[in-house]
Design a protein around this motif. Sequence first.
Motif, PDB file in Angstrom:
ATOM      1  N   MET A   1     -63.489  64.633  61.841  1.00 41.73           N
ATOM      2  CA  MET A   1     -62.165  64.683  62.037  1.00 41.73           C
ATOM      3  C   MET A   1     -61.744  63.626  62.866  1.00 41.73           C
ATOM      4  N   ILE A   2     -60.481  63.275  62.701  1.00 44.89           N
ATOM      5  CA  ILE A   2     -59.850  62.113  63.776  1.00 44.89           C
ATOM      6  C   ILE A   2     -59.083  62.988  64.809  1.00 44.89           C
ATOM      7  N   ALA A   3     -59.149  62.531  66.083  1.00 42.34           N
ATOM      8  CA  ALA A   3     -58.365  63.021  67.115  1.00 42.34           C
ATOM      9  C   ALA A   3     -57.204  62.205  67.267  1.00 42.34           C
ATOM     10  N   GLY A   4     -56.017  63.048  67.630  1.00 44.67           N
ATOM     11  CA  GLY A   4     -54.881  62.366  67.720  1.00 44.67           C
ATOM     12  C   GLY A   4     -54.020  61.968  66.313  1.00 44.67           C
ATOM     13  N   GLN A   5     -53.172  61.301  66.710  1.00 46.36           N
ATOM     14  CA  GLN A   5     -51.951  60.938  65.665  1.00 46.36           C
ATOM     15  C   GLN A   5     -52.226  59.452  64.809  1.00 46.36           C
ATOM     16  N   VAL A   6     -52.195  59.699  63.675  1.00 45.27           N
ATOM     17  CA  VAL A   6     -52.382  58.605  62.626  1.00 45.27           C
ATOM     18  C   VAL A   6     -51.113  57.976  62.168  1.00 45.27           C
ATOM     19  N   GLN A 143     -66.001  54.221  64.108  1.00 43.69           N
ATOM     20  CA  GLN A 143     -64.772  55.187  64.062  1.00 43.69           C
ATOM     21  C   GLN A 143     -64.144  54.872  62.434  1.00 43.69           C
ATOM     22  N   SER A 144     -64.516  53.625  61.989  1.00 41.76           N
ATOM     23  CA  SER A 144     -64.186  53.538  60.425  1.00 41.76           C
ATOM     24  C   SER A 144     -64.895  54.797  59.789  1.00 41.76           C
ATOM     25  N   ARG A 145     -66.117  55.103  60.063  1.00 38.63           N
ATOM     26  CA  ARG A 145     -66.738  56.286  59.231  1.00 38.63           C
ATOM     27  C   ARG A 145     -66.107  57.527  59.379  1.00 38.63           C
ATOM     28  N   ARG A 146     -65.543  57.827  60.702  1.00 38.88           N
ATOM     29  CA  ARG A 146     -64.694  58.974  60.849  1.00 38.88           C
ATOM     30  C   ARG A 146     -63.426  59.152  60.044  1.00 38.88           C
ATOM     31  N   VAL A 147     -62.677  57.807  59.803  1.00 45.69           N
ATOM     32  CA  VAL A 147     -61.572  57.954  59.090  1.00 45.69           C
ATOM     33  C   VAL A 147     -62.056  58.157  57.629  1.00 45.69           C
ATOM     34  N   GLU A 149     -64.491  59.816  56.574  1.00 50.65           N
ATOM     35  CA  GLU A 149     -64.766  61.249  56.526  1.00 50.65           C
ATOM     36  C   GLU A 149     -63.776  62.084  56.523  1.00 50.65           C
ATOM     37  N   ALA A 150     -62.630  61.924  57.050  1.00 49.04           N
ATOM     38  CA  ALA A 150     -61.393  62.691  57.270  1.00 49.04           C
ATOM     39  C   ALA A 150     -60.658  62.605  56.005  1.00 49.04           C
ATOM     40  N   LEU A 151     -61.045  61.596  55.216  1.00 49.09           N
ATOM     41  CA  LEU A 151     -60.374  61.689  53.818  1.00 49.09           C
ATOM     42  C   LEU A 151     -61.303  62.095  52.739  1.00 49.09           C
TER      43      LEU A 151
END
Length: 280
Positions: A1-6, A143-147, A149-151
């Motif tokens: 998951m991504i913490a905070g706003q995108v 961090q890119s991997r987390r992005v 994963e969020a998608l």
Amino acid sequence: MIAGQVGIVGTGRVARALALGFGGRSMMWGRTPGRLQAEGVSAARSLEGIAAQCDVIAIAVSDDALPQIVDVLAGVRFRQGALVFHVSGGSGAAVLEPLRLLGVRTAAIHPVMTFTGNPELEVQRMAGACFAITGSDAEATRQSRRVVEALGGVAMEIAEDRRTLYHAALSHAANHLVTLFAGATRALHAAGVEHPETLVAPLVRASLENSIAKGFDALSGPLLRGDANMIRGHLAALADDCPEVLPAYRALARATIDELERCGKAAAPSPLRAVVEDQR
């Protein structure tokens, strides 16, 4: 998951799909703000606002517009530890170097799929799709991997100096396939077929599936059989009735012969080459 706003810079096809994919955590800025309401996301008043409020910022604009956006962002203040990425296929993280020098984590995150302007469908397609990531450092890559994963996607790393080659391969596969299909349906229409796409679609789908499963071993037809008379007939028919398709047919026939020779499935040089090259 991504913490905070995108934050999402842009309002085009990819931008809208990302906004829907990230859900209520996203805000957008673009030159056509009327599109923002359709995606149910908040609108930022400026790029400065995006930078000040977002922990992750996606730049989803055309390749030509990317340097201009980077220049503007290089003059604003970002949140501590922010990640800024673009979605261009042909560029790596280096194009974001002015931002990295400000202490921002930077990356390229390219979804390997086509976007047609249907965000709901494209969110579904992104789930399980591959994303080519190139981070400016190990933390940016993480961090890119987390992005991704969020998608719901699958991250695949591409080296900075391989991005253009990677994108050329994708364009060759996807864009040229569209051109190939258009030429085939045009020739079928010239042959008197009223609905050529209906006729050729099952064949193309089967060929694509076989190619994915077997690679070049999926090849069939007169070039594989070495049927020079049949190829000569194809060339003559195209020259007479659909000459606009002839150059592409010749080019792809040459490429197929090249691959047959590389694989040892045809004589080197193949006698078919003379037939394909004959311009008379």
